[in-house]
Write a protein that holds these residues in place. Sequence first.
Motif, mmCIF file in Angstrom:
data_model
loop_
_atom_site.group_PDB
_atom_site.id
_atom_site.type_symbol
_atom_site.label_atom_id
_atom_site.label_comp_id
_atom_site.label_asym_id
_atom_site.label_seq_id
_atom_site.Cartn_x
_atom_site.Cartn_y
_atom_site.Cartn_z
ATOM 1 N N SER A 160 92.257 30.251 -11.560
ATOM 2 C CA SER A 160 93.237 29.459 -12.307
ATOM 3 C C SER A 160 92.926 29.469 -13.797
ATOM 4 O O SER A 160 93.836 29.625 -14.635
ATOM 5 C CB SER A 160 93.259 28.015 -11.797
ATOM 6 N N ASN A 161 91.653 29.311 -14.149
ATOM 7 C CA ASN A 161 91.265 29.343 -15.559
ATOM 8 C C ASN A 161 91.605 30.681 -16.198
ATOM 9 O O ASN A 161 92.130 30.738 -17.323
ATOM 10 C CB ASN A 161 89.763 29.099 -15.708
ATOM 11 N N ILE A 162 91.309 31.765 -15.494
ATOM 12 C CA ILE A 162 91.573 33.105 -16.023
ATOM 13 C C ILE A 162 93.068 33.317 -16.241
ATOM 14 O O ILE A 162 93.498 33.835 -17.285
ATOM 15 C CB ILE A 162 91.008 34.183 -15.076
ATOM 16 N N LEU A 163 93.885 32.891 -15.277
ATOM 17 C CA LEU A 163 95.328 33.058 -15.409
ATOM 18 C C LEU A 163 95.887 32.180 -16.529
ATOM 19 O O LEU A 163 96.816 32.587 -17.235
ATOM 20 C CB LEU A 163 96.010 32.722 -14.087
ATOM 21 N N GLU A 164 95.334 30.995 -16.706
ATOM 22 C CA GLU A 164 95.763 30.135 -17.811
ATOM 23 C C GLU A 164 95.447 30.783 -19.156
ATOM 24 O O GLU A 164 96.272 30.761 -20.077
ATOM 25 C CB GLU A 164 95.080 28.774 -17.705
ATOM 26 N N ASP A 223 91.399 27.535 -7.637
ATOM 27 C CA ASP A 223 90.485 26.651 -8.364
ATOM 28 C C ASP A 223 89.051 26.762 -7.850
ATOM 29 O O ASP A 223 88.127 26.196 -8.449
ATOM 30 C CB ASP A 223 90.937 25.194 -8.243
ATOM 31 N N ILE A 224 88.863 27.476 -6.738
ATOM 32 C CA ILE A 224 87.542 27.593 -6.113
ATOM 33 C C ILE A 224 86.905 28.949 -6.372
ATOM 34 O O ILE A 224 85.723 29.042 -6.724
ATOM 35 C CB ILE A 224 87.662 27.359 -4.587
ATOM 36 N N TYR A 225 87.702 30.008 -6.225
ATOM 37 C CA TYR A 225 87.173 31.364 -6.384
ATOM 38 C C TYR A 225 87.290 31.834 -7.831
ATOM 39 O O TYR A 225 88.093 31.310 -8.608
ATOM 40 C CB TYR A 225 87.899 32.333 -5.452
ATOM 41 N N ASP A 267 88.165 42.534 -21.752
ATOM 42 C CA ASP A 267 87.811 41.974 -23.058
ATOM 43 C C ASP A 267 86.980 40.703 -22.928
ATOM 44 O O ASP A 267 86.224 40.358 -23.849
ATOM 45 C CB ASP A 267 89.070 41.682 -23.876
ATOM 46 N N HIS A 268 87.125 39.992 -21.808
ATOM 47 C CA HIS A 268 86.388 38.741 -21.577
ATOM 48 C C HIS A 268 85.368 38.901 -20.449
ATOM 49 O O HIS A 268 84.942 37.916 -19.845
ATOM 50 C CB HIS A 268 87.369 37.617 -21.226
ATOM 51 N N GLU A 269 84.974 40.131 -20.202
ATOM 52 C CA GLU A 269 84.115 40.440 -19.051
ATOM 53 C C GLU A 269 82.809 39.659 -19.060
ATOM 54 O O GLU A 269 82.415 39.076 -18.045
ATOM 55 C CB GLU A 269 83.835 41.943 -19.053
ATOM 56 N N GLU A 270 82.120 39.631 -20.182
ATOM 57 C CA GLU A 270 80.835 38.956 -20.259
ATOM 58 C C GLU A 270 80.990 37.457 -20.003
ATOM 59 O O GLU A 270 80.153 36.834 -19.322
ATOM 60 C CB GLU A 270 80.177 39.200 -21.612
ATOM 61 N N GLU A 271 82.057 36.896 -20.527
ATOM 62 C CA GLU A 271 82.308 35.462 -20.321
ATOM 63 C C GLU A 271 82.568 35.154 -18.853
ATOM 64 O O GLU A 271 82.024 34.196 -18.306
ATOM 65 C CB GLU A 271 83.519 35.049 -21.173
ATOM 66 N N TYR A 272 83.376 35.974 -18.196
ATOM 67 C CA TYR A 272 83.778 35.696 -16.816
ATOM 68 C C TYR A 272 82.651 35.955 -15.813
ATOM 69 O O TYR A 272 82.620 35.324 -14.746
ATOM 70 C CB TYR A 272 85.000 36.534 -16.440
ATOM 71 N N TYR A 273 81.750 36.857 -16.148
ATOM 72 C CA TYR A 273 80.659 37.189 -15.231
ATOM 73 C C TYR A 273 79.349 36.491 -15.584
ATOM 74 O O TYR A 273 78.343 36.749 -14.947
ATOM 75 C CB TYR A 273 80.439 38.701 -15.187
ATOM 76 N N SER A 274 79.367 35.630 -16.574
ATOM 77 C CA SER A 274 78.126 34.949 -16.971
ATOM 78 C C SER A 274 77.738 33.890 -15.954
ATOM 79 O O SER A 274 78.564 33.382 -15.210
ATOM 80 C CB SER A 274 78.312 34.300 -18.330
#
Length: 274
Positions: A160-164, A223-225, A267-274
């Motif tokens: 949900s965060n990523i899609l927002e 909201d979970i995954y 472009d946000h790979e590091e943020e999403y996989y941190s």
Amino acid sequence: MQTLEKDERILCFHGPLLYEAKIVKVDLSEDQKPIYLVHYKGWKQTWDEWVPEERVLKWNDTNLQKQQQLKDMHGRRKTSRSSIRTGHDGASITSSESRGRKRHRDQSTSDKPRSEDDNLWRQEFGLVIPESLKSRLVDDWENVTKNKELLPLPRQPSVSNILEQYTQYAREQRTMDEETLEQVVDGIRLYFEKLVGTLLLYQIEREQFEELRASAHGKSLCDIYGIEHFLRLFVQMPILMNQANVDPETLVFLRDTFADLLRFIQDHEEEYYS
């Protein structure tokens, strides 16, 4: 079931076409089906990937003929795509519409049988996943299936965060009108909700999924995954789009939108996989 061995010369599907390749490794998936690490002839090693049995064909005259037929059909299809132009960012858009303008399609065609040309275009729904994200998918597969490491849930950022975040980005870039953007994002969210439990889990993750669903109390799975399971959805997108009852023009639009979303994720790979 075909029998394939390490170092065997083969043909392998990559997108809509068949390419010469060699089997580097042979293994079994979590559900005990053969999977192959393949290297495409003439390609850099970074393109090596694990593929299921369905994407691999024996090297023989019959399959070589099939390879040529697919190549010929693909060439004819590209030649007939004169109504498509390329935008400044490299995304394909139809000449009948401009960026930020609402797309209209003839609803009366939805009940018509698919033509041979439509079916060919469905076969060609090639969604290219960026190389760094492919590596993430391989790492995810190895961590879960080989190392038996379950992802801690809930994940942050969530789907949900990523899609927002992507929605806000798309608004700023004016890649499409607001109504179309909402429909696309809602559609992706719905696909994920419906498919995470049936198509996006490895066997070892199913018990965790059932426990989460029992204790979620109506909470959305989006909201979970997080990014790991979200990225798995795009691996399945070509198959899902082949089954969707939409016209070829809409398929082009969806493919380009998914590709744009994947570039945003990269472009946000590091943020999403941190």
